[in-house]
Design a protein around this motif. Structure first.
Motif, PDB file in Angstrom:
ATOM      1  N   THR A  32     -24.937   1.527  16.981  1.00  9.42           N
ATOM      2  CA  THR A  32     -24.067   0.364  16.799  1.00  9.42           C
ATOM      3  C   THR A  32     -23.164   0.550  15.581  1.00  9.42           C
ATOM      4  OG1 THR A  32     -25.760  -1.073  17.762  1.00  9.42           O
ATOM      5  CG2 THR A  32     -24.003  -2.141  16.484  1.00  9.42           C
ATOM      6  N   GLY A  33     -23.764   1.061  14.503  1.00  8.79           N
ATOM      7  CA  GLY A  33     -22.984   1.328  13.285  1.00  8.79           C
ATOM      8  C   GLY A  33     -21.864   2.313  13.538  1.00  8.79           C
ATOM      9  N   LEU A  34     -22.171   3.376  14.293  1.00  7.87           N
ATOM     10  CA  LEU A  34     -21.149   4.384  14.609  1.00  7.87           C
ATOM     11  C   LEU A  34     -20.015   3.791  15.444  1.00  7.87           C
ATOM     12  CD1 LEU A  34     -23.127   7.662  15.476  1.00  7.87           C
ATOM     13  CD2 LEU A  34     -21.723   7.189  13.469  1.00  7.87           C
ATOM     14  N   PHE A  95     -11.889  -5.910  12.686  1.00  3.39           N
ATOM     15  CA  PHE A  95     -13.245  -5.346  12.636  1.00  3.39           C
ATOM     16  C   PHE A  95     -14.285  -6.460  12.470  1.00  3.39           C
ATOM     17  CE2 PHE A  95     -16.661  -4.076   9.686  1.00  3.39           C
ATOM     18  CZ  PHE A  95     -17.334  -3.179  10.481  1.00  3.39           C
ATOM     19  N   LEU A  96     -14.050  -7.379  11.538  1.00  5.41           N
ATOM     20  CA  LEU A  96     -14.986  -8.477  11.289  1.00  5.41           C
ATOM     21  C   LEU A  96     -15.072  -9.418  12.491  1.00  5.41           C
ATOM     22  CD1 LEU A  96     -14.166  -9.308   7.552  1.00  5.41           C
ATOM     23  CD2 LEU A  96     -16.169  -8.096   8.451  1.00  5.41           C
ATOM     24  N   LEU A  97     -13.940  -9.615  13.160  1.00 10.79           N
ATOM     25  CA  LEU A  97     -13.929 -10.466  14.355  1.00 10.79           C
ATOM     26  C   LEU A  97     -14.812  -9.867  15.442  1.00 10.79           C
ATOM     27  CD1 LEU A  97     -12.791 -12.895  15.932  1.00 10.79           C
ATOM     28  CD2 LEU A  97     -10.883 -11.414  16.643  1.00 10.79           C
ATOM     29  N   LEU A  98     -14.656  -8.570  15.696  1.00 11.41           N
ATOM     30  CA  LEU A  98     -15.497  -7.898  16.700  1.00 11.41           C
ATOM     31  C   LEU A  98     -16.968  -7.952  16.315  1.00 11.41           C
ATOM     32  CD1 LEU A  98     -13.803  -4.587  17.938  1.00 11.41           C
ATOM     33  CD2 LEU A  98     -14.108  -6.718  19.149  1.00 11.41           C
ATOM     34  N   LEU A  99     -17.254  -7.723  15.041  1.00  8.63           N
ATOM     35  CA  LEU A  99     -18.632  -7.740  14.555  1.00  8.63           C
ATOM     36  C   LEU A  99     -19.248  -9.128  14.715  1.00  8.63           C
ATOM     37  CD1 LEU A  99     -20.766  -5.927  13.192  1.00  8.63           C
ATOM     38  CD2 LEU A  99     -19.929  -6.726  10.991  1.00  8.63           C
ATOM     39  N   PHE A 100     -18.450 -10.162  14.405  1.00  9.91           N
ATOM     40  CA  PHE A 100     -18.927 -11.549  14.538  1.00  9.91           C
ATOM     41  C   PHE A 100     -19.271 -11.856  15.995  1.00  9.91           C
ATOM     42  CE2 PHE A 100     -18.108 -16.047  15.337  1.00  9.91           C
ATOM     43  CZ  PHE A 100     -18.893 -16.646  14.362  1.00  9.91           C
ATOM     44  N   ILE A 101     -18.376 -11.474  16.908  1.00  8.82           N
ATOM     45  CA  ILE A 101     -18.605 -11.726  18.338  1.00  8.82           C
ATOM     46  C   ILE A 101     -19.859 -10.997  18.809  1.00  8.82           C
ATOM     47  CG2 ILE A 101     -17.685 -11.355  20.662  1.00  8.82           C
ATOM     48  CD1 ILE A 101     -14.862 -11.668  19.438  1.00  8.82           C
ATOM     49  N   TYR A 102     -20.020  -9.759  18.335  1.00  5.56           N
ATOM     50  CA  TYR A 102     -21.180  -8.953  18.737  1.00  5.56           C
ATOM     51  C   TYR A 102     -22.490  -9.593  18.253  1.00  5.56           C
ATOM     52  CZ  TYR A 102     -24.526  -5.089  18.878  1.00  5.56           C
ATOM     53  OH  TYR A 102     -25.628  -4.308  19.105  1.00  5.56           O
ATOM     54  N   LEU A 103     -22.513 -10.011  17.001  1.00  7.59           N
ATOM     55  CA  LEU A 103     -23.750 -10.528  16.413  1.00  7.59           C
ATOM     56  C   LEU A 103     -24.146 -11.888  16.983  1.00  7.59           C
ATOM     57  CD1 LEU A 103     -23.218  -9.583  12.656  1.00  7.59           C
ATOM     58  CD2 LEU A 103     -24.768  -8.489  14.289  1.00  7.59           C
ATOM     59  N   PHE A 104     -23.162 -12.694  17.346  1.00  3.91           N
ATOM     60  CA  PHE A 104     -23.468 -14.062  17.759  1.00  3.91           C
ATOM     61  C   PHE A 104     -23.287 -14.301  19.261  1.00  3.91           C
ATOM     62  CE2 PHE A 104     -22.603 -14.347  13.260  1.00  3.91           C
ATOM     63  CZ  PHE A 104     -23.672 -15.128  12.811  1.00  3.91           C
ATOM     64  N   SER A 105     -23.024 -13.242  20.003  1.00  6.51           N
ATOM     65  CA  SER A 105     -22.934 -13.411  21.462  1.00  6.51           C
ATOM     66  C   SER A 105     -24.285 -13.122  22.083  1.00  6.51           C
ATOM     67  CB  SER A 105     -21.874 -12.476  22.040  1.00  6.51           C
ATOM     68  OG  SER A 105     -22.241 -11.130  21.808  1.00  6.51           O
ATOM     69  N   LYS A 106     -24.527 -13.708  23.235  1.00 10.53           N
ATOM     70  CA  LYS A 106     -25.815 -13.517  23.911  1.00 10.53           C
ATOM     71  C   LYS A 106     -25.904 -12.127  24.536  1.00 10.53           C
ATOM     72  CE  LYS A 106     -26.644 -18.404  24.876  1.00 10.53           C
ATOM     73  NZ  LYS A 106     -26.855 -19.432  25.920  1.00 10.53           N
ATOM     74  N   ARG A 108     -24.901  -8.484  24.143  1.00 10.07           N
ATOM     75  CA  ARG A 108     -24.386  -7.484  23.204  1.00 10.07           C
ATOM     76  C   ARG A 108     -24.121  -6.175  23.941  1.00 10.07           C
ATOM     77  NH1 ARG A 108     -28.422  -8.620  18.041  1.00 10.07           N
ATOM     78  NH2 ARG A 108     -27.796 -10.793  17.703  1.00 10.07           N
ATOM     79  N   PHE A 109     -23.034  -6.189  24.696  1.00 16.32           N
ATOM     80  CA  PHE A 109     -22.672  -5.052  25.543  1.00 16.32           C
ATOM     81  C   PHE A 109     -21.916  -4.017  24.699  1.00 16.32           C
ATOM     82  CE2 PHE A 109     -20.207  -3.259  29.250  1.00 16.32           C
ATOM     83  CZ  PHE A 109     -21.297  -2.600  29.791  1.00 16.32           C
ATOM     84  N   LEU A 110     -22.647  -3.080  24.099  1.00 16.45           N
ATOM     85  CA  LEU A 110     -22.090  -2.118  23.145  1.00 16.45           C
ATOM     86  C   LEU A 110     -20.966  -1.256  23.715  1.00 16.45           C
ATOM     87  CD1 LEU A 110     -22.549  -1.449  20.180  1.00 16.45           C
ATOM     88  CD2 LEU A 110     -24.081   0.393  20.883  1.00 16.45           C
ATOM     89  N   PRO A 111     -21.073  -0.752  24.972  1.00 17.14           N
ATOM     90  CA  PRO A 111     -19.976   0.068  25.515  1.00 17.14           C
ATOM     91  C   PRO A 111     -18.612  -0.636  25.509  1.00 17.14           C
ATOM     92  CG  PRO A 111     -21.922   0.303  26.885  1.00 17.14           C
ATOM     93  CD  PRO A 111     -22.218  -0.792  25.905  1.00 17.14           C
ATOM     94  N   LEU A 112     -18.623  -1.973  25.615  1.00 11.34           N
ATOM     95  CA  LEU A 112     -17.364  -2.727  25.611  1.00 11.34           C
ATOM     96  C   LEU A 112     -16.650  -2.562  24.258  1.00 11.34           C
ATOM     97  CD1 LEU A 112     -15.366  -4.819  26.766  1.00 11.34           C
ATOM     98  CD2 LEU A 112     -16.872  -6.604  25.844  1.00 11.34           C
ATOM     99  N   TYR A 113     -17.425  -2.627  23.175  1.00 13.72           N
ATOM    100  CA  TYR A 113     -16.828  -2.523  21.835  1.00 13.72           C
ATOM    101  C   TYR A 113     -16.352  -1.096  21.551  1.00 13.72           C
ATOM    102  CZ  TYR A 113     -18.948  -7.089  21.484  1.00 13.72           C
ATOM    103  OH  TYR A 113     -19.284  -8.391  21.730  1.00 13.72           O
TER     104      TYR A 113
END
Length: 533
Positions: A32-34, A95-106, A108-113
């Motif tokens: 996820t970090g990468l 970057f922060l917007l994407l991170l916020f959506i990832y952390l608070f969405s039900k 967490r579909f990593l390939p999308l990001y």
């Protein structure tokens, strides 16, 4: 059985059954970090490219790579602020917007990001492919050319003959000053002549044009289209092509030590040399180059600040304005003229640096809707006044003056109305040269030709009339631009040069020997001076 099974499940989990999930969790965090680091990098690259294209004109990959690897301290605060607002702020915000959506969405579909980051990265590469000729650059690095090696004339192998009474040199690098800014009647491309005084100086002196009002200038070839590249080209007759792996200019102790520059030649002939500028000297490796080639004393913003020439908190544009630079230059010239030794005083102006230049107290509002035009108009007057002052001094009789634009302006909007077929050239003028042209005619030349031409202006006899990739323009010998055509020359210079990579490599033993030899020559010169006194 049913009651015991849950207990066994609990035992399994306690018995190390959670090892695999724990390992998978660590791996997922790392992955996820990468993904998000890649997204941040992609956003930064995208906004960086838009920032560069929105502010610089005719940007090259060579120039970008050089500045990435050269000292950037001392850059104009307006540019730093613009970079922070135009690049880092939107990149981090996304970057922060994407991170916020990832952390608070039900979900967490990593390939999308990853796909979002990858899309932005590909979009940036596609944009850069044409806009900064990234494709051509990659191709040129695959293709190797021996053009530079085949035509390079090393000054070390020649016996340069100076006149018995050596002439002084005043060399003025004018930031971003082009012939383009004159009107069409004088060879420019603007409706009005923004440089009337410089135009008159060009006619009075020598700019290697034909008879008539049309002025002429030098073409800035690849490797000479930014300030340090321009200074290197005009001082060595070579393009500033560096090896990415071997030559990060912010960490090198030497700047192309095996290359002989104008400063090296003048140092050997006993010249006192100074380089005056209103910005910070180490920016872009300028101080390193000057000290490494001729032991030139660099008197920059910091130097004059230590001299208490202005308040300690004073800072305008890139340091201090050109009005102060010319004032300090007059003081230095009067001091240099008191000594018996010949001198080389080099100046670098900065008021005309993009974007829009710096409006000083001497500027007139001749063009109300165009600040940059007013600044160039003001610089033309200031240089003319400085030259007029020099002409009144006793030392002028034995002094040659070279005035040259360093490179075409990088301002994207200023030349919007210039026809794409027009060949942009830097302003060029030789005043009070010790020689004259064999035949008055229009010459096609590059800024590489300034190297031998400057020495010829000092009355130096050059065997073969060629140094570096340059030709002595006072001779009748054709330049490489005239011989091969500017398009063919440019194409070859854009290719990878193994010869330049070798020249730029640092051989510590060789550099140490060169330093020892220079120190020994200095000691011998001092002994001779003591004997004379």
């Amino acid at each position: 059985m049913d009651e015991k099974e849950p207990e066994k499940e609990i035992e399994k989990k306690e018995d190390g059954g959670n090892a695999k999930p724990k390992k998978f969790g660590t791996w997922k965090i790392f992955l996820t970090g990468l993904v998000f680091l890649f997204a941040l990098l992609s956003f930064t690259l995208y906004f960086s490219l838009q920032f560069l294209l929105g502010n610089w004109n005719e940007l090259t990959v060579d120039e970008i790579l050089y500045h990435i690897k050269s000292p950037m301290g001392g850059a104009g605060p307006h540019l730093v602020q613009l970079f922070l607002l135009s690049v880092l702020l939107p990149a981090v915000a996304l970057f922060l917007l994407l991170l916020f959506i990832y952390l608070f969405s039900k979900r967490r579909f990593l390939p999308l990001y990853f796909s979002i980051g990858f899309f932005v990265f590909v979009l940036t590469i596609c944009n850069a492919w044409d806009s900064i000729s990234l494709g051509s650059y990659i191709l040129s690095q695959i293709q190797s050319s021996s053009f530079i090696e085949d035509h390079y004339v090393d000054p070390k192998g020649l016996s340069l003959h100076f006149p018995e009474k050596k002439r002084n040199l005043i060399y003025i690098y004018m930031e971003s000053t082009e012939l383009t800014f004159m009107d069409k009647a004088h060879g420019g491309a603007f409706p009005e002549n923004l440089l009337p005084e410089l135009c008159a100086l060009g006619k009075e002196g020598e700019d290697f044009s034909a008879e008539g009002e049309i002025r002429n200038g030098g073409i800035a070839m690849p490797g000479a289209t930014w300030t340090m590249g321009a200074m290197f080209a005009q001082s060595t007759g070579l393009p500033l092509k560096i090896s990415i792996e071997q030559n990060s200019m912010d960490s090198q102790e030497h700047f192309f030590p095996s290359v002989t520059a104008l400063g090296d030649i003048l140092e050997e002939e006993g010249y006192t040399q100074k380089f005056l500028l209103g910005s910070v000297g180490y920016f872009g490796g300028r101080e390193l180059f000057m000290k490494d080639h001729g032991n030139v004393a660099v008197e920059d913003f910091s130097y004059w600040k230590r001299k208490n020439k202005f308040p300690r908190d004073y800072w305008v544009n890139w340091g201090f304005e050109d009005e102060k630079l010319f004032t300090y230059a007059k003081e230095e010239l009067l001091n240099l003229a008191k000594n018996d030794r010949p001198f080389n005083l080099t100046l670098l102006t900065v008021d005309t640096h993009f974007p829009d230049g710096y409006v000083c107290r001497l500027c007139k509002n001749t063009y109300p809707d165009n600040q940059y035009a007013n600044v160039f108009n003001c610089t033309s007057r200031q240089v003319n006044d400085f030259v007029s002052w020099i002409k009144e001094q006793d030392f002028y009789e034995n002094t040659s003056i070279v005035i040259s634009g360093d490179h075409p302006t990088m301002d994207r909007d200023f030349c919007n109305d210039v026809d794409s077929s027009y060949q942009r050239k830097v302003y060029t003028c030789y005043l009070n040269a010790a020689t004259s042209v064999k035949e008055k005619k229009h010459r096609e030349y590059s800024t590489f030709d300034d190297f031998p031409t400057t020495l010829a202006a000092l009355g130096v006899e050059i065997p073969g009339d060629r140094l570096g990739l340059g030709t002595n323009l006072f001779s009748g010998l054709p330049t490489l631009t005239e011989e091969f055509g500017k398009k063919a020359e440019k194409k070859e210079l854009e290719k990878r040069s193994d010869f330049m990579i070798r020249l730029g490599g640092i051989d510590k033993n060789s550099a140490f020997k060169q330093k020892e030899e220079k120190e020994q020559k200095k000691k011998e010169q001092k002994k001779e001076e003591r004997k004379k006194s």
